[in-house]
Every structure is written in structure tokens, then in C-alpha cells.
Scaffold this motif. Structure first.
Motif, PDB file in Angstrom:
ATOM      1  N   ASP A  83       0.298  -1.394   0.023  1.00 21.03           N
ATOM      2  CA  ASP A  83      -0.356  -0.060  -0.175  1.00 21.03           C
ATOM      3  C   ASP A  83       0.650   0.730  -0.180  1.00 21.03           C
ATOM      4  O   ASP A  83       0.269   2.057  -0.353  1.00 21.03           O
ATOM      5  CB  ASP A  83      -1.320   0.182   1.472  1.00 21.03           C
ATOM      6  CG  ASP A  83      -2.121  -1.251   1.413  1.00 21.03           C
ATOM      7  OD1 ASP A  83      -2.543  -1.684  -0.396  1.00 21.03           O
ATOM      8  OD2 ASP A  83      -2.063  -1.387   2.627  1.00 21.03           O
ATOM      9  N   LYS A  84       2.150   0.786   0.229  1.00 21.03           N
ATOM     10  CA  LYS A  84       2.950   2.737   0.065  1.00 21.03           C
ATOM     11  C   LYS A  84       3.606   2.289  -0.460  1.00 21.03           C
ATOM     12  O   LYS A  84       4.710   3.086  -0.639  1.00 21.03           O
ATOM     13  CB  LYS A  84       3.755   2.262   1.686  1.00 21.03           C
ATOM     14  CG  LYS A  84       2.349   2.638   2.912  1.00 21.03           C
ATOM     15  CD  LYS A  84       2.297   3.831   3.013  1.00 21.03           C
ATOM     16  CE  LYS A  84       3.092   4.949   3.161  1.00 21.03           C
ATOM     17  NZ  LYS A  84       2.649   6.417   3.062  1.00 21.03           N
ATOM     18  N   VAL A  85       4.153   1.135  -1.239  1.00 17.15           N
ATOM     19  CA  VAL A  85       5.832   0.913  -1.969  1.00 17.15           C
ATOM     20  C   VAL A  85       5.171   0.645  -3.097  1.00 17.15           C
ATOM     21  O   VAL A  85       5.043  -0.813  -3.240  1.00 17.15           O
ATOM     22  CB  VAL A  85       6.788   0.377  -1.252  1.00 17.15           C
ATOM     23  CG1 VAL A  85       8.301  -0.237  -2.068  1.00 17.15           C
ATOM     24  CG2 VAL A  85       7.088   0.914   0.478  1.00 17.15           C
ATOM     25  N   ARG A  86       5.484   1.254  -4.371  1.00 18.82           N
ATOM     26  CA  ARG A  86       5.640   0.300  -5.615  1.00 18.82           C
ATOM     27  C   ARG A  86       7.079   0.061  -6.419  1.00 18.82           C
ATOM     28  O   ARG A  86       7.604   1.626  -6.471  1.00 18.82           O
ATOM     29  CB  ARG A  86       4.959   1.096  -6.442  1.00 18.82           C
ATOM     30  CG  ARG A  86       3.332   1.119  -6.344  1.00 18.82           C
ATOM     31  CD  ARG A  86       2.872   2.010  -7.568  1.00 18.82           C
ATOM     32  NE  ARG A  86       2.319   3.701  -6.565  1.00 18.82           N
ATOM     33  CZ  ARG A  86       2.125   4.027  -8.289  1.00 18.82           C
ATOM     34  NH1 ARG A  86       2.520   3.658  -9.149  1.00 18.82           N
ATOM     35  NH2 ARG A  86       2.048   5.572  -7.616  1.00 18.82           N
ATOM     36  N   TYR A  87       7.462  -1.206  -7.319  1.00 18.12           N
ATOM     37  CA  TYR A  87       8.455  -1.570  -7.818  1.00 18.12           C
ATOM     38  C   TYR A  87       8.436  -1.131  -9.249  1.00 18.12           C
ATOM     39  O   TYR A  87       7.438  -1.467  -9.835  1.00 18.12           O
ATOM     40  CB  TYR A  87       8.981  -2.339  -7.361  1.00 18.12           C
ATOM     41  CG  TYR A  87      10.012  -2.871  -8.031  1.00 18.12           C
ATOM     42  CD1 TYR A  87      11.279  -2.971  -7.427  1.00 18.12           C
ATOM     43  CD2 TYR A  87      10.531  -3.656  -9.727  1.00 18.12           C
ATOM     44  CE1 TYR A  87      12.393  -2.845  -8.548  1.00 18.12           C
ATOM     45  CE2 TYR A  87      11.311  -4.042  -9.649  1.00 18.12           C
ATOM     46  CZ  TYR A  87      12.342  -4.319 -10.197  1.00 18.12           C
ATOM     47  OH  TYR A  87      13.391  -4.274 -10.446  1.00 18.12           O
ATOM     48  N   LEU A  88       9.217  -0.531  -9.818  1.00 16.16           N
ATOM     49  CA  LEU A  88       9.143   0.133 -11.319  1.00 16.16           C
ATOM     50  C   LEU A  88      10.574  -0.465 -11.912  1.00 16.16           C
ATOM     51  O   LEU A  88      11.136  -0.190 -11.498  1.00 16.16           O
ATOM     52  CB  LEU A  88       8.413   1.486 -11.493  1.00 16.16           C
ATOM     53  CG  LEU A  88       7.460   2.112 -10.496  1.00 16.16           C
ATOM     54  CD1 LEU A  88       7.504   3.184 -10.887  1.00 16.16           C
ATOM     55  CD2 LEU A  88       6.145   1.500 -11.021  1.00 16.16           C
ATOM     56  N   GLU A  89      10.586  -1.005 -13.609  1.00 21.84           N
ATOM     57  CA  GLU A  89      11.211  -0.861 -13.849  1.00 21.84           C
ATOM     58  C   GLU A  89      10.962  -0.992 -15.442  1.00 21.84           C
ATOM     59  O   GLU A  89      10.301  -0.442 -16.032  1.00 21.84           O
ATOM     60  CB  GLU A  89      11.787  -2.148 -13.686  1.00 21.84           C
ATOM     61  CG  GLU A  89      10.969  -3.842 -14.219  1.00 21.84           C
ATOM     62  CD  GLU A  89      11.875  -5.126 -14.469  1.00 21.84           C
ATOM     63  OE1 GLU A  89      12.541  -4.898 -14.267  1.00 21.84           O
ATOM     64  OE2 GLU A  89      10.675  -5.813 -13.988  1.00 21.84           O
ATOM     65  N   HIS A  90      12.189  -1.128 -16.419  1.00 21.12           N
ATOM     66  CA  HIS A  90      12.338  -0.318 -17.909  1.00 21.12           C
ATOM     67  C   HIS A  90      11.932  -2.262 -18.281  1.00 21.12           C
ATOM     68  O   HIS A  90      11.960  -2.729 -17.553  1.00 21.12           O
ATOM     69  CB  HIS A  90      13.191   0.266 -18.294  1.00 21.12           C
ATOM     70  CG  HIS A  90      13.448   1.522 -17.789  1.00 21.12           C
ATOM     71  ND1 HIS A  90      13.069   2.358 -18.291  1.00 21.12           N
ATOM     72  CD2 HIS A  90      14.523   2.120 -16.772  1.00 21.12           C
ATOM     73  CE1 HIS A  90      13.706   3.940 -17.381  1.00 21.12           C
ATOM     74  NE2 HIS A  90      14.814   3.520 -17.242  1.00 21.12           N
ATOM     75  N   GLY A  91      11.366  -2.021 -19.510  1.00 22.41           N
ATOM     76  CA  GLY A  91      10.654  -3.445 -20.181  1.00 22.41           C
ATOM     77  C   GLY A  91      11.612  -3.984 -20.127  1.00 22.41           C
ATOM     78  O   GLY A  91      12.690  -3.457 -21.132  1.00 22.41           O
ATOM     79  N   GLY A  92      11.845  -5.178 -20.020  1.00 16.71           N
ATOM     80  CA  GLY A  92      13.479  -5.536 -20.725  1.00 16.71           C
ATOM     81  C   GLY A  92      14.571  -5.646 -19.426  1.00 16.71           C
ATOM     82  O   GLY A  92      14.944  -5.884 -19.626  1.00 16.71           O
ATOM     83  N   HIS A  93      13.999  -5.271 -18.618  1.00 13.49           N
ATOM     84  CA  HIS A  93      15.098  -4.903 -16.349  1.00 13.49           C
ATOM     85  C   HIS A  93      15.650  -3.900 -17.604  1.00 13.49           C
ATOM     86  O   HIS A  93      16.989  -4.158 -17.261  1.00 13.49           O
ATOM     87  CB  HIS A  93      15.157  -5.860 -16.687  1.00 13.49           C
ATOM     88  CG  HIS A  93      16.154  -5.851 -15.191  1.00 13.49           C
ATOM     89  ND1 HIS A  93      15.381  -5.909 -14.166  1.00 13.49           N
ATOM     90  CD2 HIS A  93      17.115  -5.332 -14.511  1.00 13.49           C
ATOM     91  CE1 HIS A  93      15.937  -5.125 -12.959  1.00 13.49           C
ATOM     92  NE2 HIS A  93      17.409  -6.100 -13.393  1.00 13.49           N
TER      93      HIS A  93
END
Length: 337
Positions: A83-93
Motif C-alpha cells: 500500500d506504500k511502496v511500488r517497484y518500477l522498471e523499464h521493459g526488459g529490465h
């Protein structure tokens, strides 16, 4: 006893009383940590956000293609605090650089305000609370910024403890516009002339960061933040605080250190200044002071011997000062023993 890597901030789980996204009277702040291979320091950065006295925040962890354990660490926080933290990355890491990582964070942010933290640095616990209070009490301000602390003492070494020093201040220890709402483009004129005043540790309105357009992805590391701040400070009022909420960790794996080590500083600065000149032309900037400054800075870039002499004089004078300071405190500690 204080150990290397320890952070002197209140325990996160004791400070944050309410992590819900509906905190009465508190605007949501999107804290964005971009990182690439920061397994040694990223937990310190994350925990410094969890330790905040302003409870209404979301944390976006933007992974720029890490190949070490930092991806695993970031995902663990997302799983534990969804509820507090989101993990984001570009396509294909993919690894696309700091500007692309910041763009991904801004596009995903939900808060009224945005603030950035690098994966090897930390915030002090009151940063968001105090910066939000400034913004709410100065509605004309689009951003609040402050000097930072060059943080050597994170090592825990006694000799390093006395090397900590403020950055983004003059010889009197203060920013030229301390505790002032600065109308544009005065702040831009200042940091174009003196790079130590490039805004750091700032908090900005999300709609302002969206309106200026995305970060320029040609700037993968050096000057990534500076080009976006040129856009903001050209047209927006900015409040300059005297507080120092940001701890900038000094270590030999940082982008700044490696850029100097490999002799890339001059080239990177010229690319940045050429971009500024082109942007001024695109925006039809007519301010005589800004045009005079950018022409002067470009002249110095085109005469590298003059610039090299100036930079080396500053660098070695500064280095000598720090060595003398370190020796002084070593002798003081020796006498105490």
C-alpha cells in the motif's frame, strides 16, 4: 556504538503512525528513489523515507536495470508494504540512465508533490513535513529547495566525522537567497554561474514537473537533474530554505567521483551548457543577464586551458583544506587519548 552504514534517524516503525492513503489534512507526497546497483546503500535510503514524520507518502522504487541484489531488496519492500511502496522498471529490465528512470517515476506518481532521493543518499526525518509546510504556506511557490550536507561521516571513521560540510552555500555558510521566495529567473542565473547552487533535495508540485516536459534522456547521469531544473527555474517561483534535509553520501563509486576520475567533467559540462543555450533559443529567452551568463560559460568551455587552470586551482585548494582539517582533528583526538 555507531557502526559504518548506520543512520542516526528514529526507527521507522515507531515514527510512522498511519500509512493509509487518506491522512486528513496531509497532501500525498510521491517519494521517488532511482537506483542502479545500489545494494550497499539502498536500504538506508528506503528506511530514511519510512522514518518520516509526514505520514502521507508513497514510495516509488525505480530500478534502472540493476544486476546486483538491489532489485531483490526493492521488491521485498514492495511485497511487505504494497500500500506504500511500488517497484518500477523499464521493459526488459533495461538500463536507460537517470533521466529515463526519473521520467518513469514522474509518470507513475500520484502525489500532489514529488521529491527525489538517490539510492545511495538519505533524507532526514522531518524533510517532507517541513517542506510540505513551506509549500502550503507559500502557494505561489512551485518548488522548495535547500542546501545539502556532503556526508563523509557515514563510514563511521573518526577522521571522516569532521569532513561533513554543507554544499550549496556561500562562504558565509548560507545560500544567497536563504529563506526567501525567489522569483524567476534569478535562481537560474545563480546556478548557471555557480554550479554548487544547482537545486538539490527539492520538493516540487507534480503538475509543474509534468508541465515542463520529461527529463532529457540524452543526459544519462551527469546534469540529469540540472536540465529539468533549468526548465522549472526559468519560469517558476522557488522557495529557498536554510534547512539541510538531504545527506549526500561521498564515496568512490558515485557518478560524480567516477566522472572526475575518468576526466569527463569538461565534456559533460559543455554538453549541458550547449543544451541550455539551445533551450534558451527554443524558448525565445530575452533576459540579458541569462544570455550574458550562458555566453560567458560557453566561452570558458571553448578555452579548456583557462577552465582547467581555474578548476584545478579550486580543486586542489579544496583538497588541501580537507587534508589539513583531517590532520587537525586527528591530532586533537590523539591528544585526548
Amino acid at each position: 556504538a555507531w557502526t559504518p552504514g548506520a543512520i542516526l534517524i528514529p526507527p521507522a516503525r515507531l515514527v510512522v503512525a498511519d500509512w493509509s492513503h487518506n491522512v486528513p489534512g496531509q497532501p500525498l507526497v510521491s517519494a521517488i528513489i532511482i537506483f542502479w546497483n545500489e545494494e550497499q546503500f539502498i536500504e538506508d535510503a528506503i528506511e530514511s523515507v519510512f522514518g518520516h514524520t509526514h505520514a502521507h507518502w508513497e514510495l516509488l522504487l525505480v530500478d534502472d536495470g540493476s544486476t546486483d541484489r538491489s532489485s531483490e531488496i526493492a521488491r521485498r519492500y514492495t511485497e511487505q508494504y504494497p500500500d506504500k511502496v511500488r517497484y518500477l522498471e523499464h521493459g526488459g529490465h533495461e538500463n536507460r540512465g537517470m533521466s529515463a528512470a526519473r521520467n518513469l517515476g514522474v509518470r507513475s506518481a500520484r502525489g500532489r508533490y514529488i521529491s527525489y532521493l538517490d539510492g545511495d543518499d538519505i533524507w532526514l526525518p522531518t524533510k517532507l513535513e517541513e517542506q510540505v509546510a513551506i509549500m502550503e504556506s507559500h502557494p505561489a511557490a512551485d518548488m522548495v529547495l535547500a542546501p545539502l550536507l556532503m556526508w563523509f561521516s557515514w563510514t563511521g571513521n573518526c577522521q571522516d566525522r569532521h569532513l561533513d560540510q554543507p554544499y550549496g552555500v556561500g562562504r558565509n555558510g548560507k545560500h544567497p537567497y536563504t529563506d526567501t521566495l525567489v522569483e524567476p529567473p534569478r535562481l537560474l542565473a545563480l546556478f548557471l554561474r555557480y554550479e554548487q547552487y544547482i537545486p538539490s533535495g527539492f520538493l516540487a508540485k507534480r503538475d509543474v514537473m509534468e508541465q515542463i516536459g520529461e527529463y532529457e534522456e540524452q543526459f544519462r547521469d551527469a546534469y540529469s537533474d540540472a536540465v529539468a531544473l533549468v526548465k522549472v527555474c526559468l519560469k517558476s517561483p522557488v522557495y529557498v530554505s536554510s534547512k539541510r534535509w538531504y545527506r549526500y553520501r561521498k564515496h568512490t563509486a558515485s557518478n560524480t567521483y567516477l566522472s572526475r576520475l575518468h576526466g569527463k567533467e569538461d565534456e559533460e559540462q559543455q554538453i549541458y551548457l550547449n543544451w541550455v543555450a539551445a533551450y534558451f533559443n527554443q524558448q525565445k529567452v530575452q533576459d540579458p543577464e541569462l544570455l550574458k551568463i550562458i555566453n560567458k560559460m560557453l566561452f570558458r568551455c571553448r578555452h579548456p586551458r583557462l577552465r582547467s587552470l581555474e578548476r584545478n586551482l579550486f580543486y586542489y585548494t579544496d583538497k588541501a583544506f580537507h587534508y589539513v582539517k583531517r590532520i587537525f582533528w586527528f591530532l586533537i583526538n590523539l591528544q585526548r587519548q
